[in-house]
Design a protein around this motif. Structure first.
Motif, PDB file in Angstrom:
ATOM      1  N   ALA A 127     -23.406 -46.506 -22.582  1.00 16.48           N
ATOM      2  CA  ALA A 127     -24.114 -46.881 -21.469  1.00 16.48           C
ATOM      3  C   ALA A 127     -24.758 -48.307 -21.707  1.00 16.48           C
ATOM      4  O   ALA A 127     -24.635 -49.003 -20.887  1.00 16.48           O
ATOM      5  CB  ALA A 127     -25.301 -45.638 -21.044  1.00 16.48           C
TER       6      ALA A 127
ATOM      7  N   ALA B 205     -21.733 -48.841 -17.077  1.00 13.22           N
ATOM      8  CA  ALA B 205     -22.725 -48.309 -17.856  1.00 13.22           C
ATOM      9  C   ALA B 205     -22.681 -46.619 -17.615  1.00 13.22           C
ATOM     10  O   ALA B 205     -22.536 -45.777 -18.377  1.00 13.22           O
ATOM     11  CB  ALA B 205     -24.119 -48.798 -17.703  1.00 13.22           C
TER      12      ALA B 205
ATOM     13  N   LYS C 168     -23.751 -51.415 -13.628  1.00 17.12           N
ATOM     14  CA  LYS C 168     -24.385 -50.029 -13.601  1.00 17.12           C
ATOM     15  C   LYS C 168     -23.185 -48.980 -13.644  1.00 17.12           C
ATOM     16  O   LYS C 168     -23.151 -47.946 -14.224  1.00 17.12           O
ATOM     17  CB  LYS C 168     -25.363 -49.864 -12.489  1.00 17.12           C
TER      18      LYS C 168
ATOM     19  N   TYR D  94     -23.376 -51.745 -19.598  1.00 19.04           N
ATOM     20  CA  TYR D  94     -24.148 -52.573 -18.767  1.00 19.04           C
ATOM     21  C   TYR D  94     -24.290 -54.215 -19.195  1.00 19.04           C
ATOM     22  O   TYR D  94     -23.927 -55.218 -18.639  1.00 19.04           O
ATOM     23  CB  TYR D  94     -25.662 -51.940 -18.775  1.00 19.04           C
TER      24      TYR D  94
ATOM     25  N   TRP E 180     -18.775 -45.042 -26.048  1.00 18.64           N
ATOM     26  CA  TRP E 180     -18.521 -46.727 -25.725  1.00 18.64           C
ATOM     27  C   TRP E 180     -16.847 -47.060 -26.397  1.00 18.64           C
ATOM     28  O   TRP E 180     -16.305 -48.015 -25.893  1.00 18.64           O
ATOM     29  CB  TRP E 180     -19.075 -47.359 -26.763  1.00 18.64           C
TER      30      TRP E 180
END
Length: 291
Positions: free
Chosen positions: A186, A218, A215, A190, A226
């Motif tokens: 997240a 994210a 966003k 972003y 990730w």
């Protein structure tokens, strides 16, 4: 209980049921795609009036996702329930309003059918279980976000932020990614696009993308971790090049006209959700052979 057992034991029945549910959800998404931006615009105007002290308009009817009932935009004919059956009603009415015979956009049944097909693919891929349920919710959200971004170059926080938090909550169990990967995903999702945005703006003086794109990435990082971000970024670039080039070639679209990046991210994210492990495995095998 018998229905649950049948859904578990019969993949074909599960996929077929999800396809029908997807068609109905697609009908609702048509409402969301059309009304949510209008509701947001009204809210922004109301905030401006509150700040400036202007009076509220008296002739503006209330608007929510549930009310008022759907009507023909040409004659105001109220859409009856049997005229709102996904896809079938469009075919039965031959794409025209039953009252004034005005044409109904092909977009409505197309989104219903797309939602049904993608939902069925999710059901077939994951099978009956929590992963399928969560993936269906994400699929429906990505469809709505993509279409709203195409129409308005806008990715509503009212969709992206709840689903970002949902991805983080799912990592507690975990459903698609563990908590550590989800949190890093997240943040990295972003910050990566935010950094690119700032560098591009510093160099060119222009804004290359909107904060909604940050966003959205994210959100995808929270759902898939990730590890999926490089693939999503690469896939979104490839999808953007193919679709953008196609629009320029077929529609004669201006190369300098801004194109929303959200749909490309959404498509790439959905592909990564469905086949990310397969794609990564195929790449590692290919690179091993090439090496």
């Amino acid at each position: 209980m018998e229905l649950v057992n049948l859904l578990q034991q019969s993949p074909a029945f599960f996929v077929g049921t999800v396809f029908v549910v997807g068609l109905m959800v697609g009908s609702f998404l048509n409402v969301v795609i059309y009304r949510l931006p209008v509701m947001m615009e009204r809210d922004w105007k109301a905030q401006c009036r509150e700040y400036t002290g202007e009076a509220e308009p008296e002739d503006e009817p209330p608007l929510t996702l549930a009310r008022p009932a759907s009507r023909c935009p040409h004659c105001g004919h109220r859409i009856r329930f049997y005229e709102n059956i996904p896809v079938l009603s469009y075919l039965f009415l031959r794409g025209k309003c039953s009252s004034c015979a005005a044409s109904i956009s092909m977009r409505y049944p197309s989104i219903e059918l797309l939602t049904g097909l993608l939902s069925a693919m999710v059901a077939w891929h994951f099978g009956f279980g929590w992963q399928a349920g969560a993936a269906l919710l994400l699929t429906w959200a990505l469809i709505a976000l993509s279409m709203i971004d195409i129409d308005h170059q806008l990715l509503p926080d009212s969709i992206t932020l709840p689903f970002l938090w949902l991805g983080l909550i799912l990592s507690l169990f975990p459903v698609f990614a563990d908590m550590r990967s989800s949190l890093i995903g997240a943040a990295a999702g972003y910050m990566s696009l935010w950094t690119i945005y700032q560098v591009f703006k510093l160099v060119t003086g222009k804004e290359g993308m909107g904060f909604g794109d940050f966003k959205l990435l994210a959100l995808l990082g929270a759902w898939m971790g990730w590890q999926a971000l490089p693939m999503i970024v690469l896939l979104s670039s490839a999808v953007g090049a193919v679709l953008g080039g196609t629009l320029i070639a077929i529609q004669g679209r201006d190369r300098h006209q801004p194109m929303p990046f959200g749909p490309y991210l959404a498509i790439a994210g959905w592909i990564a959700l469905m086949w990310g492990d397969n794609i990564s495995g195929a790449y590692l095998r290919w690179s091993g052979i090439a090496g």
